[in-house]
Design a protein around this motif. Sequence first.
Motif, PDB file in Angstrom:
ATOM      1  N   LYS A  13      78.366  -2.456  91.348  1.00 28.49           N
ATOM      2  CA  LYS A  13      78.443  -3.446  90.427  1.00 28.49           C
ATOM      3  C   LYS A  13      78.138  -2.721  89.188  1.00 28.49           C
ATOM      4  O   LYS A  13      77.247  -2.058  88.600  1.00 28.49           O
ATOM      5  CB  LYS A  13      77.814  -4.699  90.267  1.00 28.49           C
ATOM      6  CG  LYS A  13      77.652  -5.504  89.132  1.00 28.49           C
ATOM      7  CD  LYS A  13      79.220  -6.236  89.446  1.00 28.49           C
ATOM      8  CE  LYS A  13      79.515  -7.188  88.077  1.00 28.49           C
ATOM      9  NZ  LYS A  13      80.483  -7.968  87.902  1.00 28.49           N
ATOM     10  N   TYR A  15      78.294  -3.339  84.972  1.00 26.16           N
ATOM     11  CA  TYR A  15      78.585  -4.366  83.694  1.00 26.16           C
ATOM     12  C   TYR A  15      79.110  -3.486  82.650  1.00 26.16           C
ATOM     13  O   TYR A  15      78.476  -2.593  82.308  1.00 26.16           O
ATOM     14  CB  TYR A  15      77.090  -4.837  83.495  1.00 26.16           C
ATOM     15  CG  TYR A  15      76.512  -5.701  84.561  1.00 26.16           C
ATOM     16  CD1 TYR A  15      77.263  -6.943  84.602  1.00 26.16           C
ATOM     17  CD2 TYR A  15      75.523  -5.445  85.376  1.00 26.16           C
ATOM     18  CE1 TYR A  15      76.484  -7.931  85.588  1.00 26.16           C
ATOM     19  CE2 TYR A  15      74.803  -6.434  86.174  1.00 26.16           C
ATOM     20  CZ  TYR A  15      75.651  -7.836  86.312  1.00 26.16           C
ATOM     21  OH  TYR A  15      75.047  -8.476  87.430  1.00 26.16           O
ATOM     22  N   THR A  51      71.408  -9.468  90.518  1.00 23.95           N
ATOM     23  CA  THR A  51      73.011  -9.182  90.805  1.00 23.95           C
ATOM     24  C   THR A  51      73.255  -9.106  92.152  1.00 23.95           C
ATOM     25  O   THR A  51      74.339  -9.567  92.517  1.00 23.95           O
ATOM     26  CB  THR A  51      72.931  -7.485  90.225  1.00 23.95           C
ATOM     27  OG1 THR A  51      72.609  -7.659  88.980  1.00 23.95           O
ATOM     28  CG2 THR A  51      74.495  -7.144  90.425  1.00 23.95           C
ATOM     29  N   ASN A  54      73.764 -12.832  92.998  1.00 25.24           N
ATOM     30  CA  ASN A  54      74.954 -13.499  92.664  1.00 25.24           C
ATOM     31  C   ASN A  54      76.236 -12.915  93.292  1.00 25.24           C
ATOM     32  O   ASN A  54      77.218 -13.740  93.218  1.00 25.24           O
ATOM     33  CB  ASN A  54      74.997 -12.907  91.106  1.00 25.24           C
ATOM     34  CG  ASN A  54      74.238 -13.739  90.253  1.00 25.24           C
ATOM     35  OD1 ASN A  54      73.646 -14.717  90.547  1.00 25.24           O
ATOM     36  ND2 ASN A  54      73.920 -13.129  89.023  1.00 25.24           N
ATOM     37  N   LEU A  55      76.402 -11.782  93.707  1.00 28.03           N
ATOM     38  CA  LEU A  55      77.616 -11.349  94.247  1.00 28.03           C
ATOM     39  C   LEU A  55      77.648 -12.025  95.761  1.00 28.03           C
ATOM     40  O   LEU A  55      78.755 -12.226  96.237  1.00 28.03           O
ATOM     41  CB  LEU A  55      77.529  -9.667  94.469  1.00 28.03           C
ATOM     42  CG  LEU A  55      77.566  -9.041  93.077  1.00 28.03           C
ATOM     43  CD1 LEU A  55      77.661  -7.457  93.371  1.00 28.03           C
ATOM     44  CD2 LEU A  55      79.100  -9.056  92.521  1.00 28.03           C
ATOM     45  N   ASP A  60      79.711 -13.876  90.949  1.00 39.17           N
ATOM     46  CA  ASP A  60      80.169 -12.649  90.381  1.00 39.17           C
ATOM     47  C   ASP A  60      80.977 -11.546  91.168  1.00 39.17           C
ATOM     48  O   ASP A  60      80.796 -11.795  92.662  1.00 39.17           O
ATOM     49  CB  ASP A  60      79.062 -11.886  89.468  1.00 39.17           C
ATOM     50  CG  ASP A  60      79.508 -10.992  88.394  1.00 39.17           C
ATOM     51  OD1 ASP A  60      80.981 -10.971  88.285  1.00 39.17           O
ATOM     52  OD2 ASP A  60      78.827 -10.518  87.822  1.00 39.17           O
ATOM     53  N   ARG A  61      81.836 -10.899  90.911  1.00 37.28           N
ATOM     54  CA  ARG A  61      82.429  -9.923  91.799  1.00 37.28           C
ATOM     55  C   ARG A  61      82.079  -8.585  91.649  1.00 37.28           C
ATOM     56  O   ARG A  61      82.001  -8.051  90.703  1.00 37.28           O
ATOM     57  CB  ARG A  61      84.128 -10.078  91.434  1.00 37.28           C
ATOM     58  CG  ARG A  61      84.685 -11.491  91.924  1.00 37.28           C
ATOM     59  CD  ARG A  61      85.967 -11.953  91.382  1.00 37.28           C
ATOM     60  NE  ARG A  61      86.870 -11.443  92.233  1.00 37.28           N
ATOM     61  CZ  ARG A  61      88.132 -11.462  91.849  1.00 37.28           C
ATOM     62  NH1 ARG A  61      88.554 -12.269  91.064  1.00 37.28           N
ATOM     63  NH2 ARG A  61      89.026 -10.936  92.920  1.00 37.28           N
ATOM     64  N   GLU A  79      89.040 -17.524  94.583  1.00 32.05           N
ATOM     65  CA  GLU A  79      88.004 -18.287  93.804  1.00 32.05           C
ATOM     66  C   GLU A  79      87.774 -19.761  94.588  1.00 32.05           C
ATOM     67  O   GLU A  79      86.662 -19.989  94.592  1.00 32.05           O
ATOM     68  CB  GLU A  79      88.712 -18.417  92.559  1.00 32.05           C
ATOM     69  CG  GLU A  79      87.505 -18.654  91.410  1.00 32.05           C
ATOM     70  CD  GLU A  79      86.499 -17.623  91.297  1.00 32.05           C
ATOM     71  OE1 GLU A  79      85.503 -17.801  91.591  1.00 32.05           O
ATOM     72  OE2 GLU A  79      87.125 -16.595  90.796  1.00 32.05           O
TER      73      GLU A  79
END
Length: 228
Positions: A13, A15, A51, A54-55, A60-61, A79
């Motif tokens: 990931k 950002y 992070t 969240n994934l 988040d992707r 989604e």
Amino acid sequence: MNTPVVRVVDLWKEYRENGQAVTQALRGANLEVAPGEVVALFGKSGSGKTTLLNLLAGLDRPTRGTVEINGRCLEQLGEAGRTELRRSRLGFIFQFFNLLPTLTAYENVFLALELAGRIQPQAARDALERVGLKGKEHRYPHELSGGEQQRVAVARAIVKEPSLILADEPTGNLDTATGDQILQLITERCRQGGTSLLMVTHTPLACRYADRILKMVDGVVTEDEKCR
Ligand SMILES: Nc1ncnc2c1ncn2[C@@H]1O[C@H](COP(=O)(O)OP(=O)(O)OP(=O)(O)O)[C@@H](O)[C@H]1O
Ligand SMILES: [Mg+2]
């Protein structure tokens, strides 16, 4: 072998800000969590723990790599599929409780069930009883102590009988004694329901509650120790 509840393969990931890669929060993380397994995740601030959660939640992707929950690849779900999975199969417990302030304890728990497509008032009442809040169902969050608010959050997570609960420092905002009670409650409820738990925590008592301890170091998950 049973399908793992969580399977993460080579997860990255980045950002970005203004199209520039600024932070590589995950750098090829790998992870498996078995059905019913209770896992504690340690790691320094900024190492990528939130992070990762969240994934896993599909909130988040990833930049690359795969996340499978119950054998289903999140990227392929789309989604709408990820939202449905989150509402019906996952539970969340956060540091700051994240209850809706205008809803009572009961309504907070019932809403989670309703979003999962289940209109079951008795199940909501039972979940509150299982976390020790019988008689306080109609209180608003501001009428409850921090520990009690977190109990509502635990009830909200377990009421769906999810296959996985993700918890991000669930005791970070509680004093040590209350935090220990909450840890005990979360792990006991997960074990009783056969629910897998992945919990970010800094408690030195983690081995008392978890089957396995993992450590996040610079965006990579490393095996720390087996507790049992
Ligand atoms: N939305 C974002 N945009 C840009 N950078 C981010 C974003 N979220 C996190 N980061 C960065 O990614 C890295 C990992 O952050 P993350 O929140 O996953 O760490 P953490 O292990 O949960 O830390 P803590 O223990 O402090 O909660 C950090 O360097 C952080 O600054
Ligand atoms: Mg964090």
